[in-house]
Design a protein around this motif. Sequence first.
Motif, PDB file in Angstrom:
ATOM      1  N   VAL A 188       0.849  -1.193   0.000  1.00  0.00           N
ATOM      2  CA  VAL A 188       0.000   0.000   0.000  1.00  0.00           C
ATOM      3  C   VAL A 188       0.884   1.242   0.000  1.00  0.00           C
ATOM      4  O   VAL A 188       1.829   1.338   0.789  1.00  0.00           O
ATOM      5  CB  VAL A 188      -0.918   0.019   1.245  1.00  0.00           C
ATOM      6  CG1 VAL A 188      -1.719   1.314   1.303  1.00  0.00           C
ATOM      7  CG2 VAL A 188      -1.842  -1.185   1.242  1.00  0.00           C
ATOM      8  N   ASP A 189       0.602   2.164  -0.904  1.00  0.00           N
ATOM      9  CA  ASP A 189       1.278   3.460  -0.877  1.00  0.00           C
ATOM     10  C   ASP A 189       0.793   4.205   0.355  1.00  0.00           C
ATOM     11  O   ASP A 189      -0.376   4.589   0.441  1.00  0.00           O
ATOM     12  CB  ASP A 189       0.954   4.245  -2.145  1.00  0.00           C
ATOM     13  CG  ASP A 189       1.705   5.562  -2.249  1.00  0.00           C
ATOM     14  OD1 ASP A 189       1.881   6.234  -1.208  1.00  0.00           O
ATOM     15  OD2 ASP A 189       2.126   5.920  -3.357  1.00  0.00           O
ATOM     16  N   GLY A 190       1.683   4.410   1.320  1.00  0.00           N
ATOM     17  CA  GLY A 190       1.289   5.001   2.591  1.00  0.00           C
ATOM     18  C   GLY A 190       0.819   6.436   2.488  1.00  0.00           C
ATOM     19  O   GLY A 190       0.134   6.923   3.398  1.00  0.00           O
ATOM     20  N   ILE A 204       0.043  -7.103   4.727  1.00  0.00           N
ATOM     21  CA  ILE A 204      -0.133  -5.778   4.114  1.00  0.00           C
ATOM     22  C   ILE A 204       1.068  -4.930   4.499  1.00  0.00           C
ATOM     23  O   ILE A 204       1.320  -4.700   5.687  1.00  0.00           O
ATOM     24  CB  ILE A 204      -1.432  -5.097   4.600  1.00  0.00           C
ATOM     25  CG1 ILE A 204      -2.642  -6.004   4.368  1.00  0.00           C
ATOM     26  CG2 ILE A 204      -1.620  -3.764   3.875  1.00  0.00           C
ATOM     27  CD1 ILE A 204      -3.897  -5.501   5.060  1.00  0.00           C
ATOM     28  N   ILE A 205       1.806  -4.480   3.513  1.00  0.00           N
ATOM     29  CA  ILE A 205       2.996  -3.666   3.747  1.00  0.00           C
ATOM     30  C   ILE A 205       2.695  -2.222   3.390  1.00  0.00           C
ATOM     31  O   ILE A 205       2.243  -1.923   2.277  1.00  0.00           O
ATOM     32  CB  ILE A 205       4.194  -4.185   2.918  1.00  0.00           C
ATOM     33  CG1 ILE A 205       4.597  -5.581   3.405  1.00  0.00           C
ATOM     34  CG2 ILE A 205       5.374  -3.232   3.018  1.00  0.00           C
ATOM     35  CD1 ILE A 205       5.736  -6.200   2.605  1.00  0.00           C
ATOM     36  N   ASN A 206       2.924  -1.334   4.334  1.00  0.00           N
ATOM     37  CA  ASN A 206       2.676   0.093   4.149  1.00  0.00           C
ATOM     38  C   ASN A 206       3.989   0.769   3.763  1.00  0.00           C
ATOM     39  O   ASN A 206       4.936   0.819   4.540  1.00  0.00           O
ATOM     40  CB  ASN A 206       2.121   0.692   5.447  1.00  0.00           C
ATOM     41  CG  ASN A 206       1.812   2.171   5.339  1.00  0.00           C
ATOM     42  OD1 ASN A 206       2.595   2.951   4.810  1.00  0.00           O
ATOM     43  ND2 ASN A 206       0.665   2.578   5.864  1.00  0.00           N
ATOM     44  N   ASN A 207       4.014   1.305   2.549  1.00  0.00           N
ATOM     45  CA  ASN A 207       5.216   1.952   2.035  1.00  0.00           C
ATOM     46  C   ASN A 207       5.206   3.442   2.371  1.00  0.00           C
ATOM     47  O   ASN A 207       4.585   4.250   1.689  1.00  0.00           O
ATOM     48  CB  ASN A 207       5.310   1.752   0.518  1.00  0.00           C
ATOM     49  CG  ASN A 207       6.522   2.441  -0.086  1.00  0.00           C
ATOM     50  OD1 ASN A 207       7.441   2.849   0.616  1.00  0.00           O
ATOM     51  ND2 ASN A 207       6.524   2.575  -1.404  1.00  0.00           N
ATOM     52  N   GLY A 208       5.869   3.785   3.477  1.00  0.00           N
ATOM     53  CA  GLY A 208       6.148   5.184   3.774  1.00  0.00           C
ATOM     54  C   GLY A 208       5.010   6.011   4.315  1.00  0.00           C
ATOM     55  O   GLY A 208       4.983   7.230   4.085  1.00  0.00           O
ATOM     56  N   GLY A 209       4.078   5.413   5.049  1.00  0.00           N
ATOM     57  CA  GLY A 209       2.983   6.198   5.601  1.00  0.00           C
ATOM     58  C   GLY A 209       2.637   5.765   7.014  1.00  0.00           C
ATOM     59  O   GLY A 209       3.284   4.889   7.595  1.00  0.00           O
TER      60      GLY A 209
END
Length: 324
Positions: free
Chosen positions: A161-163, A191-196
């Motif tokens: 997920v784009d954070g 679920i991996i949160n990318n940068g948020g």
Amino acid sequence: MSFWYSRTIVSYLLLPFTGLFALVTTMRRLAYRLGWLRSEHAGVPTIVVGNLSVGGNGKTPVVIWLCEILTAAGFKPGVISRGYGGKAQHYPLIVDQHTSGAQAGDEPVLIYHRCQCPVVVSPSRIDAARLLRQSYQVDVIISDDGLQHYALQRDIEIVVVDGERRFGNGWLMPSGPLRETRQRLESVDLIINNGGQIQGDEVAMSLIAADPTPVTDAIAAFDKTKYGTHVNACAGIGHPPRFFKTLDELGFNVAKGVPFADHHAFDEAEIKALEQTLPLFMTEKDAVKCRDFALTQSWYVPVTAAIDAAVADLIIAKLRETSC
């Protein structure tokens, strides 16, 4: 599309088509679940790394991270991909050191060079998986994207997920950016949160930037004392502002930041025009398509996914359990 990240008149006008899209995707997934459409297992544990929304969310760094942690744990991973943006003369296509981004797509070529793992591309991921197993002694297959490619059975599903942008306006295509509803997250393994900011059961990921690397062998290592910190930049990724922000955090001043569409097919003239006045920085994914250009001052900035080691341990444990 900007209207995907708010609810505008355009979003509402497209709702009838969104309803049709929802019906088709729901029936398609149901058909696979009931066996009306055929799905196949690759024969070795398979991990799918995908997303719910259209556009780059950081899947490729996660695929590279998986290849690295699995190799370190004694596995022999291989990667399959759609090869978006590439056009090969035949499929499935085995990526090697001579394969270009124009043939296989930029991401598979990047993964191959970074990981030195076997990579096969094909619109049919099951065809890619078959050739991968026939050609190499892989014991784990990682699918770069393919969450909605239900013809390929999977043992572990990871959603990135784009954070920052998350799920946009929350609507399915074409009114919004989603390929499936957010309820789909309830059935995935991670679920991996990318940068948020982390929400619910999400796992945090950050991208760690390394030193600038020459795009071609003819260019020397970047020297701040020689070139200073004022640079131009370009990015043909899902969310270019993220790259420009990374450069700012590294202490560079971006005089001209040019965003391109994801998977943009660069030509030599537009890159050389950007590097004429100042050093040019680009993403590693974009550099794959520029290696044969006659450039003089262009560098790319590699990034590495940083994810809690405990997450790696859980993935490895599940794979070993699956393999038994």
